[in-house]
Design a protein around this motif. Structure first.
Motif, PDB file in Angstrom:
ATOM      1  N   LYS A  61     -36.438  10.624  20.479  1.00 52.21           N
ATOM      2  CA  LYS A  61     -37.292   9.909  21.436  1.00 52.21           C
ATOM      3  C   LYS A  61     -36.707   8.578  21.874  1.00 52.21           C
ATOM      4  O   LYS A  61     -36.748   8.217  23.050  1.00 52.21           O
ATOM      5  CB  LYS A  61     -38.678   9.676  20.819  1.00 52.21           C
ATOM      6  CG  LYS A  61     -39.564  10.913  20.856  1.00 52.21           C
ATOM      7  CD  LYS A  61     -40.958  10.569  20.349  1.00 52.21           C
ATOM      8  CE  LYS A  61     -41.847  11.801  20.326  1.00 52.21           C
ATOM      9  NZ  LYS A  61     -42.991  11.639  19.435  1.00 52.21           N
ATOM     10  N   SER A  62     -36.173   7.819  20.907  1.00 56.70           N
ATOM     11  CA  SER A  62     -35.753   6.442  21.227  1.00 56.70           C
ATOM     12  C   SER A  62     -34.283   6.326  21.598  1.00 56.70           C
ATOM     13  O   SER A  62     -33.879   5.361  22.248  1.00 56.70           O
ATOM     14  CB  SER A  62     -36.026   5.521  20.036  1.00 56.70           C
ATOM     15  OG  SER A  62     -35.190   5.865  18.949  1.00 56.70           O
ATOM     16  N   GLY A  63     -33.467   7.290  21.159  1.00 60.57           N
ATOM     17  CA  GLY A  63     -32.023   7.181  21.387  1.00 60.57           C
ATOM     18  C   GLY A  63     -31.401   6.054  20.578  1.00 60.57           C
ATOM     19  O   GLY A  63     -30.285   5.613  20.852  1.00 60.57           O
ATOM     20  N   LEU A  64     -32.118   5.608  19.562  1.00 56.94           N
ATOM     21  CA  LEU A  64     -31.616   4.535  18.699  1.00 56.94           C
ATOM     22  C   LEU A  64     -31.609   5.003  17.253  1.00 56.94           C
ATOM     23  O   LEU A  64     -32.471   5.803  16.844  1.00 56.94           O
ATOM     24  CB  LEU A  64     -32.526   3.301  18.787  1.00 56.94           C
ATOM     25  CG  LEU A  64     -32.584   2.548  20.108  1.00 56.94           C
ATOM     26  CD1 LEU A  64     -33.712   1.505  20.049  1.00 56.94           C
ATOM     27  CD2 LEU A  64     -31.251   1.864  20.401  1.00 56.94           C
ATOM     28  N   LEU A  65     -30.653   4.510  16.484  1.00 57.19           N
ATOM     29  CA  LEU A  65     -30.666   4.756  15.045  1.00 57.19           C
ATOM     30  C   LEU A  65     -29.953   3.615  14.340  1.00 57.19           C
ATOM     31  O   LEU A  65     -29.143   2.915  14.938  1.00 57.19           O
ATOM     32  CB  LEU A  65     -30.037   6.108  14.693  1.00 57.19           C
ATOM     33  CG  LEU A  65     -28.583   6.391  15.080  1.00 57.19           C
ATOM     34  CD1 LEU A  65     -27.601   5.825  14.057  1.00 57.19           C
ATOM     35  CD2 LEU A  65     -28.362   7.899  15.204  1.00 57.19           C
ATOM     36  N   SER A  66     -30.317   3.445  13.068  1.00 53.89           N
ATOM     37  CA  SER A  66     -29.590   2.478  12.249  1.00 53.89           C
ATOM     38  C   SER A  66     -29.128   3.172  10.982  1.00 53.89           C
ATOM     39  O   SER A  66     -29.713   4.186  10.566  1.00 53.89           O
ATOM     40  CB  SER A  66     -30.467   1.275  11.907  1.00 53.89           C
ATOM     41  OG  SER A  66     -31.470   1.640  10.986  1.00 53.89           O
ATOM     42  N   VAL A  67     -28.076   2.629  10.408  1.00 55.83           N
ATOM     43  CA  VAL A  67     -27.551   3.147   9.142  1.00 55.83           C
ATOM     44  C   VAL A  67     -27.441   1.986   8.174  1.00 55.83           C
ATOM     45  O   VAL A  67     -26.741   1.009   8.443  1.00 55.83           O
ATOM     46  CB  VAL A  67     -26.163   3.798   9.333  1.00 55.83           C
ATOM     47  CG1 VAL A  67     -25.589   4.217   7.984  1.00 55.83           C
ATOM     48  CG2 VAL A  67     -26.246   5.001  10.273  1.00 55.83           C
ATOM     49  N   SER A  68     -28.156   2.073   7.069  1.00 57.47           N
ATOM     50  CA  SER A  68     -28.075   1.071   6.008  1.00 57.47           C
ATOM     51  C   SER A  68     -27.228   1.690   4.897  1.00 57.47           C
ATOM     52  O   SER A  68     -27.612   2.708   4.318  1.00 57.47           O
ATOM     53  CB  SER A  68     -29.468   0.724   5.488  1.00 57.47           C
ATOM     54  OG  SER A  68     -30.290   0.286   6.555  1.00 57.47           O
ATOM     55  N   ILE A  69     -26.088   1.086   4.634  1.00 59.14           N
ATOM     56  CA  ILE A  69     -25.154   1.642   3.644  1.00 59.14           C
ATOM     57  C   ILE A  69     -25.618   1.223   2.259  1.00 59.14           C
ATOM     58  O   ILE A  69     -25.591   0.029   1.913  1.00 59.14           O
ATOM     59  CB  ILE A  69     -23.726   1.131   3.908  1.00 59.14           C
ATOM     60  CG1 ILE A  69     -23.311   1.438   5.358  1.00 59.14           C
ATOM     61  CG2 ILE A  69     -22.743   1.756   2.918  1.00 59.14           C
ATOM     62  CD1 ILE A  69     -22.037   0.728   5.803  1.00 59.14           C
ATOM     63  N   LEU A  70     -26.075   2.183   1.468  1.00 52.96           N
ATOM     64  CA  LEU A  70     -26.660   1.841   0.170  1.00 52.96           C
ATOM     65  C   LEU A  70     -25.615   1.342  -0.819  1.00 52.96           C
ATOM     66  O   LEU A  70     -24.475   1.816  -0.839  1.00 52.96           O
ATOM     67  CB  LEU A  70     -27.384   3.051  -0.430  1.00 52.96           C
ATOM     68  CG  LEU A  70     -28.715   3.424   0.231  1.00 52.96           C
ATOM     69  CD1 LEU A  70     -29.310   4.658  -0.444  1.00 52.96           C
ATOM     70  CD2 LEU A  70     -29.706   2.268   0.162  1.00 52.96           C
ATOM     71  N   ALA A  71     -26.038   0.383  -1.637  1.00 54.69           N
ATOM     72  CA  ALA A  71     -25.196  -0.142  -2.711  1.00 54.69           C
ATOM     73  C   ALA A  71     -25.418   0.684  -3.975  1.00 54.69           C
ATOM     74  O   ALA A  71     -26.431   1.377  -4.112  1.00 54.69           O
ATOM     75  CB  ALA A  71     -25.567  -1.602  -2.977  1.00 54.69           C
ATOM     76  N   GLN A  72     -24.468   0.555  -4.907  1.00 60.47           N
ATOM     77  CA  GLN A  72     -24.595   1.259  -6.186  1.00 60.47           C
ATOM     78  C   GLN A  72     -25.838   0.826  -6.955  1.00 60.47           C
ATOM     79  O   GLN A  72     -26.303   1.516  -7.841  1.00 60.47           O
ATOM     80  CB  GLN A  72     -23.362   0.962  -7.038  1.00 60.47           C
ATOM     81  CG  GLN A  72     -22.582   2.183  -7.394  1.00 60.47           C
ATOM     82  CD  GLN A  72     -21.351   1.854  -8.203  1.00 60.47           C
ATOM     83  OE1 GLN A  72     -21.353   1.002  -9.097  1.00 60.47           O
ATOM     84  NE2 GLN A  72     -20.280   2.536  -7.891  1.00 60.47           N
ATOM     85  N   THR A  73     -26.362  -0.342  -6.599  1.00 59.88           N
ATOM     86  CA  THR A  73     -27.552  -0.854  -7.296  1.00 59.88           C
ATOM     87  C   THR A  73     -28.842  -0.191  -6.809  1.00 59.88           C
ATOM     88  O   THR A  73     -29.903  -0.428  -7.376  1.00 59.88           O
ATOM     89  CB  THR A  73     -27.695  -2.367  -7.047  1.00 59.88           C
ATOM     90  OG1 THR A  73     -27.737  -2.585  -5.626  1.00 59.88           O
ATOM     91  CG2 THR A  73     -26.544  -3.141  -7.655  1.00 59.88           C
TER      92      THR A  73
END
Ligand SMILES: Cc1cc2nc3c(=O)[nH]c(=O)nc-3n(C[C@H](O)[C@H](O)[C@H](O)COP(=O)(O)O)c2cc1C
Length: 250
Positions: free
Chosen positions: A60-72
């Motif tokens: 719908k929005s044509g937007l996305l984000s990616v949060s790169i997870l830490a080992q913690t």
């Protein structure tokens, strides 16, 4: 001769929260299938199951984000974003995040880096859509990124049936593997009713419910086994956490 899947299992991945928005609503999900596809322009690809709310929002929005997870990143965060659906809960209600100027949510808790992208192409891959997104913003936070191997080996996590890498071979049967939380979350009690061997227990991470009447026959636990009699090394058949992460239900 090795099976095709056992060879594909040697591919390496990270672990990410992929988020999007629609009509002012925010949602996100755990994904391992995220990769950079070109440097000029900076462009990434994500593979998202068509049944997921995040898929609907990205479309719908044509937007996305990616949060790169830490080992913690704890299993509770992975369980919230990877085993529950935004159709039932607001995953961002208690999760630290920012909202970009374009309106896209970006989780920031236990992350080493943040990426925001605008969808510039997509490929229908039957069960999944592979979205191509041009990076419009990126921010480094620092720390050690979580790998998929670390999730398996150290956190004892399991494959999710909606992940593109899931083959079903080593995971719980589909009937037990329904990942979404029930529309009305089960009520938990803080003190386990030790006098009630018939009490059901809910996994705090993925919301799987252990029902003594059914047991866990796939993993050698016969019907009629009270939660308290489960072996110490029994783990949640869906997400792999131990008995200590279960709570008694009323
Ligand atoms: C370790 C792990 C990896 C996952 N990888 C993916 C993935 O790459 N693509 C995908 O579509 N779903 C993946 N999932 C499943 C989604 O995170 C899950 O179905 C989520 O509940 C969807 O939420 P939503 O309906 O709110 O979008 C993964 C789940 C876990 C736990």
């Amino acid at each position: 001769m090795a099976s095709v899947q056992s060879v594909l299992d040697q591919l390496s991945y990270g672990l990410y929260i992929v988020s999007s928005c629609s009509d002012g609503r925010c949602n996100g999900q755990i994904s391992n299938a995220v990769m950079q596809v070109t440097a000029f322009p900076p462009r990434i690809a994500v593979s998202i199951n068509k049944t997921e709310l995040t898929h609907e929002f990205i479309e719908k929005s044509g937007l996305l984000s990616v949060s790169i997870l830490a080992q913690t990143a704890p299993m509770s965060l992975i369980g919230l974003f990877g085993y529950q659906s935004g159709r039932n809960i607001n995953k961002f209600a208690d999760t630290s995040h920012i909202v970009s100027p374009r309106g896209c949510p970006i989780a920031i808790e236990h992350c080493v880096g943040l990426i925001e992208g605008r969808v510039t192409g997509k490929m229908d891959a039957q069960t999944h859509t592979v979205f191509l997104a041009d990076v419009v913003d990126a921010k480094a936070i620092g720390g050690v990124p979580m790998t998929y191997a670390y999730y398996y080996k150290e956190l004892k996590g399991k494959a999710h049936k909606n992940a593109p890498t899931y083959s079903g071979a080593t995971s719980a049967p589909a009937a037990a593997a329904a990942p979404s939380a029930p529309a009305t979350p089960p009520t938990k009690v803080t003190t386990p009713p030790s006098s009630s061997p018939s009490a059901s227990y809910v996994c705090d991470v993925c919301r799987y419910i252990y029902d003594p009447a059914k047991g866990d026959p796939e993993n050698g636990v016969p019907a009629g086994t009270p939660f308290s009699s489960l072996p110490d090394d029994w783990v949640c058949p869906i997400c792999g956490v131990g008995k200590d992460q279960f709570s008694a239900m009323k």
